[in-house]
Design a protein around this motif. Structure first.
Motif, PDB file in Angstrom:
ATOM      1  N   PHE A 170       3.214  -4.537   9.384  1.00  0.00           N
ATOM      2  CA  PHE A 170       2.824  -3.314  10.080  1.00  0.00           C
ATOM      3  C   PHE A 170       3.877  -2.214  10.036  1.00  0.00           C
ATOM      4  O   PHE A 170       4.265  -1.675  11.062  1.00  0.00           O
ATOM      5  CB  PHE A 170       2.450  -3.607  11.542  1.00  0.00           C
ATOM      6  CG  PHE A 170       1.259  -4.479  11.682  1.00  0.00           C
ATOM      7  CD1 PHE A 170       0.042  -4.087  11.156  1.00  0.00           C
ATOM      8  CD2 PHE A 170       1.338  -5.711  12.299  1.00  0.00           C
ATOM      9  CE1 PHE A 170      -1.073  -4.896  11.263  1.00  0.00           C
ATOM     10  CE2 PHE A 170       0.240  -6.524  12.417  1.00  0.00           C
ATOM     11  CZ  PHE A 170      -0.972  -6.118  11.899  1.00  0.00           C
ATOM     12  N   THR A 171       4.340  -1.920   8.828  1.00  0.00           N
ATOM     13  CA  THR A 171       5.244  -0.795   8.691  1.00  0.00           C
ATOM     14  C   THR A 171       4.477   0.496   8.945  1.00  0.00           C
ATOM     15  O   THR A 171       4.964   1.424   9.571  1.00  0.00           O
ATOM     16  CB  THR A 171       5.832  -0.740   7.268  1.00  0.00           C
ATOM     17  OG1 THR A 171       6.251  -2.047   6.910  1.00  0.00           O
ATOM     18  CG2 THR A 171       6.997   0.214   7.201  1.00  0.00           C
ATOM     19  N   THR A 172       3.265   0.543   8.411  1.00  0.00           N
ATOM     20  CA  THR A 172       2.446   1.737   8.556  1.00  0.00           C
ATOM     21  C   THR A 172       1.450   1.517   9.676  1.00  0.00           C
ATOM     22  O   THR A 172       0.744   0.518   9.696  1.00  0.00           O
ATOM     23  CB  THR A 172       1.659   2.005   7.263  1.00  0.00           C
ATOM     24  OG1 THR A 172       2.561   1.970   6.175  1.00  0.00           O
ATOM     25  CG2 THR A 172       0.956   3.348   7.321  1.00  0.00           C
ATOM     26  N   LEU A 173       1.418   2.451  10.597  1.00  0.00           N
ATOM     27  CA  LEU A 173       0.454   2.319  11.672  1.00  0.00           C
ATOM     28  C   LEU A 173      -0.518   3.492  11.676  1.00  0.00           C
ATOM     29  O   LEU A 173      -1.716   3.316  11.739  1.00  0.00           O
ATOM     30  CB  LEU A 173       1.172   2.220  13.015  1.00  0.00           C
ATOM     31  CG  LEU A 173       0.265   1.820  14.159  1.00  0.00           C
ATOM     32  CD1 LEU A 173      -0.362   0.483  13.912  1.00  0.00           C
ATOM     33  CD2 LEU A 173       1.059   1.787  15.444  1.00  0.00           C
ATOM     34  N   THR A 229      -5.182   8.248   0.940  1.00  0.00           N
ATOM     35  CA  THR A 229      -4.840   7.969   2.330  1.00  0.00           C
ATOM     36  C   THR A 229      -4.327   6.545   2.484  1.00  0.00           C
ATOM     37  O   THR A 229      -4.941   5.590   2.011  1.00  0.00           O
ATOM     38  CB  THR A 229      -6.068   8.201   3.245  1.00  0.00           C
ATOM     39  OG1 THR A 229      -6.430   9.574   3.158  1.00  0.00           O
ATOM     40  CG2 THR A 229      -5.728   7.884   4.685  1.00  0.00           C
ATOM     41  N   ASP A 230      -3.201   6.445   3.126  1.00  0.00           N
ATOM     42  CA  ASP A 230      -2.583   5.147   3.416  1.00  0.00           C
ATOM     43  C   ASP A 230      -2.789   4.892   4.904  1.00  0.00           C
ATOM     44  O   ASP A 230      -2.704   5.811   5.712  1.00  0.00           O
ATOM     45  CB  ASP A 230      -1.085   5.250   3.102  1.00  0.00           C
ATOM     46  CG  ASP A 230      -0.345   3.950   3.339  1.00  0.00           C
ATOM     47  OD1 ASP A 230      -0.989   2.879   3.351  1.00  0.00           O
ATOM     48  OD2 ASP A 230       0.889   3.997   3.504  1.00  0.00           O
ATOM     49  N   THR A 231      -3.077   3.669   5.253  1.00  0.00           N
ATOM     50  CA  THR A 231      -3.298   3.418   6.676  1.00  0.00           C
ATOM     51  C   THR A 231      -2.836   2.028   7.072  1.00  0.00           C
ATOM     52  O   THR A 231      -2.180   1.336   6.303  1.00  0.00           O
ATOM     53  CB  THR A 231      -4.778   3.692   7.051  1.00  0.00           C
ATOM     54  OG1 THR A 231      -4.930   3.540   8.452  1.00  0.00           O
ATOM     55  CG2 THR A 231      -5.725   2.744   6.347  1.00  0.00           C
ATOM     56  N   LYS A 248       0.817  -1.210   0.000  1.00  0.00           N
ATOM     57  CA  LYS A 248       0.000   0.000   0.000  1.00  0.00           C
ATOM     58  C   LYS A 248       0.855   1.266   0.000  1.00  0.00           C
ATOM     59  O   LYS A 248       0.615   2.183  -0.779  1.00  0.00           O
ATOM     60  CB  LYS A 248      -0.933   0.010   1.226  1.00  0.00           C
ATOM     61  CG  LYS A 248      -1.902  -1.148   1.269  1.00  0.00           C
ATOM     62  CD  LYS A 248      -2.781  -1.105   2.516  1.00  0.00           C
ATOM     63  CE  LYS A 248      -2.008  -1.295   3.806  1.00  0.00           C
ATOM     64  NZ  LYS A 248      -1.331  -2.595   3.914  1.00  0.00           N
ATOM     65  N   SER A 249       1.824   1.295   0.901  1.00  0.00           N
ATOM     66  CA  SER A 249       2.634   2.518   1.012  1.00  0.00           C
ATOM     67  C   SER A 249       3.478   2.745  -0.233  1.00  0.00           C
ATOM     68  O   SER A 249       3.672   3.885  -0.666  1.00  0.00           O
ATOM     69  CB  SER A 249       3.537   2.455   2.250  1.00  0.00           C
ATOM     70  OG  SER A 249       2.744   2.325   3.411  1.00  0.00           O
ATOM     71  N   THR A 250       3.969   1.652  -0.820  1.00  0.00           N
ATOM     72  CA  THR A 250       4.760   1.773  -2.047  1.00  0.00           C
ATOM     73  C   THR A 250       3.881   2.320  -3.171  1.00  0.00           C
ATOM     74  O   THR A 250       4.293   3.200  -3.927  1.00  0.00           O
ATOM     75  CB  THR A 250       5.336   0.395  -2.446  1.00  0.00           C
ATOM     76  OG1 THR A 250       5.915  -0.211  -1.291  1.00  0.00           O
ATOM     77  CG2 THR A 250       6.384   0.523  -3.540  1.00  0.00           C
TER      78      THR A 250
HETATM   79 MG   LIG Z   1       2.441   0.668   4.732  1.00  0.00          MG
END
Ligand SMILES: [Mg+2]
Ligand SMILES: Nc1nc2c(ncn2[C@@H]2O[C@H](COP(=O)(O)OP(=O)(O)OP(=O)(O)O)[C@@H](O)[C@H]2O)c(=O)[nH]1
Length: 453
Positions: free
Chosen positions: A254-257, A274-276, A220-222
């Motif tokens: 869980f890199t993104t919290l 939005t990234d979550t 997701k974040s990428t």
């Molecule tokens: Mg992430």
């Protein structure tokens, strides 16, 4: 013996010396049938900062006292001694009594940690906003509450000379936990309503809100960085504070919290992406509920991109898709676009096979590689297609200062197809959200003399 876990090493790549301070853990899991898979719990352990120094699994029915068979617990003790482990992480729903019993068989000081406690540890370490901290605290309290309740009722029942007053003490602990839970809920509610107001404000400014959802490590974040990259270059000047997060990618759970929002301009629409936090399977409902408000940005979006790691097996993808849909459909009204990510990892023909096999749960997925950028242009088009329709309008305005500021307001809030000047009039052909069109009309009506055709 299953002491060695293939492919799972320590992910502690700190500078020299730091590695020796990492806590050493044995991962263990029991399944009723089949073979226990230690991959995910090992990744979770690594995400929490443990060095996984061994693994143990058992296929048998649950032992009421020890979770595992007693022979297995003895094996576990030997393994802990040999590897000098500090903790045993059990990927089962270990009851307080079982935890205590296992701990009693292990060398002094070795901690017994269950899956939920481990996830809470990760969240606790990464919670860097007030909201995330409150959610972690809430989850911890909700974990403790049934334990405190059990203690209070036990103490009450067992009350006898010498133990007088203990029941009362436990009851006050229980009351205290309940009070803290309700205080935290109140604070989270007030944060949630502020966020809701901000979402509405952003919608009023003409933004479409798109949220990324999916399992942890799906990419997701990428993908977020990929979609936001181009616009980010000239957007730095007026960044909203919460847009200013350096999204990171790591091959870690869980890199993104927290929640990160960035602007992603499409052809016509102005999108806030939005990234979550990612989903993970087998979480107790109290833990999921504690993090619910983090997922509000997903539930309240105009469109959800459900990202799936397409390099995984069809079975794994199916399971994750089904669970994600269950989670989303319960509270989400926005359309969902499924994104098969990591297609750079697929063998020729594999994508077509997976599409066909998963057509029931993912009717028309967009295939992308967030890493290489393949398919991302198609995804942008798809996002625009799926966003709620815009309305078309033509306004004829007198050429005046007020009219010119309305024209520029329309440019900011929608997409102008044509703007023509003739005979002291300006004709603006544009498309925008219905609410924006309605506001433009009433602003135009306030200008005199104005016409709308
Ligand atoms: Mg992430
Ligand atoms: N090969 C390949 N790897 C990818 C791709 N997209 C992401 N990854 C890798 O997958 C891992 C996870 O990526 P993230 O973007 O952090 O995943 P996430 O969904 O944000 O994960 P959480 O924040 O933990 O929920 C990283 O190692 C990425 O480099 C892709 O298209 N191809």
């Amino acid at each position: 013996m299953t002491d060695d876990i293939e492919g799972v090493g320590s992910t502690t790549d700190d500078v020299d010396g730091a590695a020796s301070t990492a806590r050493r853990a044995i991962v263990a899991k029991r399944v009723d049938a089949g073979t226990a898979d230690l991959t995910e719990i090992s990744k979770l352990a690594a995400a929490a900062g443990y060095e996984v120094v061994g693994g143990l699994s058992q296929t048998r029915t649950e032992d009421a006292a020890f979770m595992f068979g007693e022979g297995k617990v003895a094996e576990l003790r030997d393994l802990v001694r040999r590897t000098d482990a500090d903790a045993v992480i059990v990927d089962n729903d270990v009851g307080p009594y079982q935890t205590f019993n296992i701990g009693g068989k292990l060398p002094e000081g070795v901690e017994v940690i269950d899956r939920f406690t481990l996830i809470l540890e990760i969240f606790g370490q990464r919670a860097n906003t007030r909201k995330a901290q409150l959610q972690v605290e809430l989850a911890e309290l909700r974990y403790e509450l049934p334990r405190a309740e059990a203690k209070a009722s036990l103490a009450k029942r067992d009350e006898r000379p010498g133990f007088m007053g203990l029941g009362e003490y436990d009851e006050s602990v229980e009351r205290d936990i309940k009070r803290q839970i309700s205080e935290i809920r109140d604070e989270l509610d007030s944060i949630a309503s502020k966020e809701e107001a901000r979402r509405e404000q952003r919608r009023d400014s003409g933004f479409d809100l798109v949220a990324l959802a999916g399992y942890t490590n799906a990419g997701k974040s990428t993908l977020m960085r990929r979609l936001a990259a181009e616009i980010d270059v000239d957007e730095n000047a007026d960044r909203h504070p919460d847009l200013d997060t350096t999204a990171e990618s790591q091959d870690m759970l869980f890199t993104t919290l927290g929640t990160t929002t960035r602007r992603a301009e499409m052809k016509k629409r102005d999108v806030l992406l939005t990234d979550t936090v990612g989903f993970i399977s087998d979480l107790p409902h109290w833990l999921v509920e504690s993090f619910e408000s983090t997922l509000d940005s997903v539930y309240r979006a105009d469109l959800v991109l459900l990202v799936v790691d397409a390099s995984e097996s069809v079975e794994a993808m199916r399971e994750k898709l089904v669970t994600s849909h269950d989670t989303l459909y319960e509270r989400n009204e926005a359309p969902i676009v499924t994104v098969f990510n990591k297609v750079d990892q697929l063998a020729p023909g594999e994508l077509a096979d997976k599409r066909a096999a998963l057509s029931g749960v993912a009717p028309d997925p967009v295939a992308v590689s967030a890493k290489t950028g393949a398919g991302v242009a198609e995804l942008r088009d798809r996002v625009e297609d799926e966003l709620p329709d815009w309305e078309r309008e033509r306004l004829v305005l007198p050429v005046s200062d007020d009219a010119m500021s309305l024209v520029s307001w329309i440019h900011d809030h929608g997409h102008v197809d044509d703007e023509a000047y003739a005979n002291d009039q300006v004709t603006v052909d544009f498309q925008a959200k219905p609410s924006i069109v309605a506001r433009a009309r009433s602003k135009a009506a306030a200008l005199a003399p104005a016409e709308s055709t």
